[in-house]
Design a protein around this motif. Structure first.
Motif, PDB file in Angstrom:
ATOM      1  N   ARG A   1       2.402   1.807  -3.428  1.00 47.08           N
ATOM      2  CA  ARG A   1       1.373   2.264  -4.380  1.00 47.08           C
ATOM      3  C   ARG A   1       1.020   3.724  -4.122  1.00 47.08           C
ATOM      4  NH1 ARG A   1      -2.438  -3.124  -4.354  1.00 47.08           N
ATOM      5  NH2 ARG A   1      -1.142  -4.342  -5.775  1.00 47.08           N
ATOM      6  N   ASN A   2       0.934   4.113  -2.854  1.00 46.71           N
ATOM      7  CA  ASN A   2       0.634   5.508  -2.516  1.00 46.71           C
ATOM      8  C   ASN A   2       1.770   6.432  -2.952  1.00 46.71           C
ATOM      9  OD1 ASN A   2      -1.861   4.908  -1.429  1.00 46.71           O
ATOM     10  ND2 ASN A   2      -1.126   4.823   0.676  1.00 46.71           N
TER      11      ASN A   2
ATOM     12  N   GLU B   1       1.488   6.820  -6.649  1.00 47.43           N
ATOM     13  CA  GLU B   1       0.336   7.649  -7.017  1.00 47.43           C
ATOM     14  C   GLU B   1       0.633   9.130  -6.798  1.00 47.43           C
ATOM     15  OE1 GLU B   1      -4.340   8.326  -5.846  1.00 47.43           O
ATOM     16  OE2 GLU B   1      -3.406   6.426  -5.337  1.00 47.43           O
TER      17      GLU B   1
ATOM     18  N   GLU C   1      -9.829   9.630  -2.823  1.00 47.27           N
ATOM     19  CA  GLU C   1      -9.947  10.130  -4.195  1.00 47.27           C
ATOM     20  C   GLU C   1      -9.824  11.655  -4.192  1.00 47.27           C
ATOM     21  OE1 GLU C   1     -10.006   9.291  -8.122  1.00 47.27           O
ATOM     22  OE2 GLU C   1     -10.148   7.769  -6.564  1.00 47.27           O
TER      23      GLU C   1
ATOM     24  N   ARG D   1       0.839  -1.200   0.000  1.00 49.43           N
ATOM     25  CA  ARG D   1       0.000   0.000   0.000  1.00 49.43           C
ATOM     26  C   ARG D   1       0.873   1.248   0.000  1.00 49.43           C
ATOM     27  NH1 ARG D   1      -3.826  -0.005   4.564  1.00 49.43           N
ATOM     28  NH2 ARG D   1      -5.183  -1.099   3.141  1.00 49.43           N
ATOM     29  N   ARG D   2       1.906   1.258   0.837  1.00 45.87           N
ATOM     30  CA  ARG D   2       2.796   2.422   0.935  1.00 45.87           C
ATOM     31  C   ARG D   2       3.430   2.722  -0.427  1.00 45.87           C
ATOM     32  NH1 ARG D   2       6.633   5.506   4.538  1.00 45.87           N
ATOM     33  NH2 ARG D   2       5.105   5.177   6.150  1.00 45.87           N
TER      34      ARG D   2
ATOM     35  N   ASP E   1       0.428   5.048   4.757  1.00 47.71           N
ATOM     36  CA  ASP E   1       0.081   3.682   5.130  1.00 47.71           C
ATOM     37  C   ASP E   1      -1.418   3.399   5.149  1.00 47.71           C
ATOM     38  OD1 ASP E   1       2.747   2.864   5.387  1.00 47.71           O
ATOM     39  OD2 ASP E   1       2.865   3.789   7.360  1.00 47.71           O
ATOM     40  N   ALA E   2      -2.208   4.375   4.739  1.00 48.75           N
ATOM     41  CA  ALA E   2      -3.661   4.185   4.619  1.00 48.75           C
ATOM     42  C   ALA E   2      -4.047   4.460   3.161  1.00 48.75           C
ATOM     43  CB  ALA E   2      -4.398   5.146   5.554  1.00 48.75           C
ATOM     44  N   ASP E   3      -5.223   3.992   2.779  1.00 47.89           N
ATOM     45  CA  ASP E   3      -5.685   4.282   1.419  1.00 47.89           C
ATOM     46  C   ASP E   3      -5.814   5.787   1.243  1.00 47.89           C
ATOM     47  OD1 ASP E   3      -5.840   1.614   0.686  1.00 47.89           O
ATOM     48  OD2 ASP E   3      -7.930   1.419   1.313  1.00 47.89           O
ATOM     49  N   LEU E   4      -5.274   6.283   0.141  1.00 51.99           N
ATOM     50  CA  LEU E   4      -5.407   7.708  -0.149  1.00 51.99           C
ATOM     51  C   LEU E   4      -6.820   7.968  -0.655  1.00 51.99           C
ATOM     52  CD1 LEU E   4      -2.055   8.431  -2.025  1.00 51.99           C
ATOM     53  CD2 LEU E   4      -2.619   8.934   0.359  1.00 51.99           C
TER      54      LEU E   4
END
Length: 130
Positions: free
Chosen positions: A47-48, A51, A75, A44-45, A70-73
């Protein structure tokens, strides 16, 4: 998970992962054989990080946002006074991008003025030059 597995799951290269680690964006442990070992949350990290970089932020910008990696970003980021530092980084980057866009637009318009046949259909700069 080993570096190759992380690279595959996160859609990047092992070289990029080593660079993120060198820059302080990512941490790893080591196996007894000395191989890098990552926690499952590293996917996740990474991918963030990717992004945020694809949105025009720099590695230095992303460093200032470590707490959010470490959390979903979301939208769309909601405004919160607690995140003022992060918003400042974003505002600075937008201002720099606007400046670069203006410079590039001037360069394009100058070139099209000299060579109007290069303009895209409906380009007002070319119409003015003609």
């Amino acid at each position: 998970m080993l570096i190759g597995e992380l690279a595959s799951e996160a859609g990047t290269t092992t070289r990029a992962l080593r660079y993120y680690e060198e820059q302080g964006l990512l941490e790893s442990g080591r196996t007894t054989a000395g191989y890098r070992l990552y926690e499952p949350g590293a996917v996740r990290r990474v991918r963030n990080i990717r992004e945020l970089l694809s949105c025009g932020l720099t590695v230095e910008d992303v460093k200032s946002l470590l707490a959010y990696l470490d959390a979903d970003l979301p939208e769309v980021f909601s405004y919160s006074p607690l995140c003022a530092d992060g918003y400042g980084v974003g505002a600075q980057r937008v201002a720099q991008l606007e400046e670069r866009i203006a410079i590039l637009t001037e360069l394009r318009d100058s070139l099209v003025q000299r060579m109007p046949w290069l303009a895209a259909p409906g380009d007002t700069a070319a119409e003015q030059a003609a």
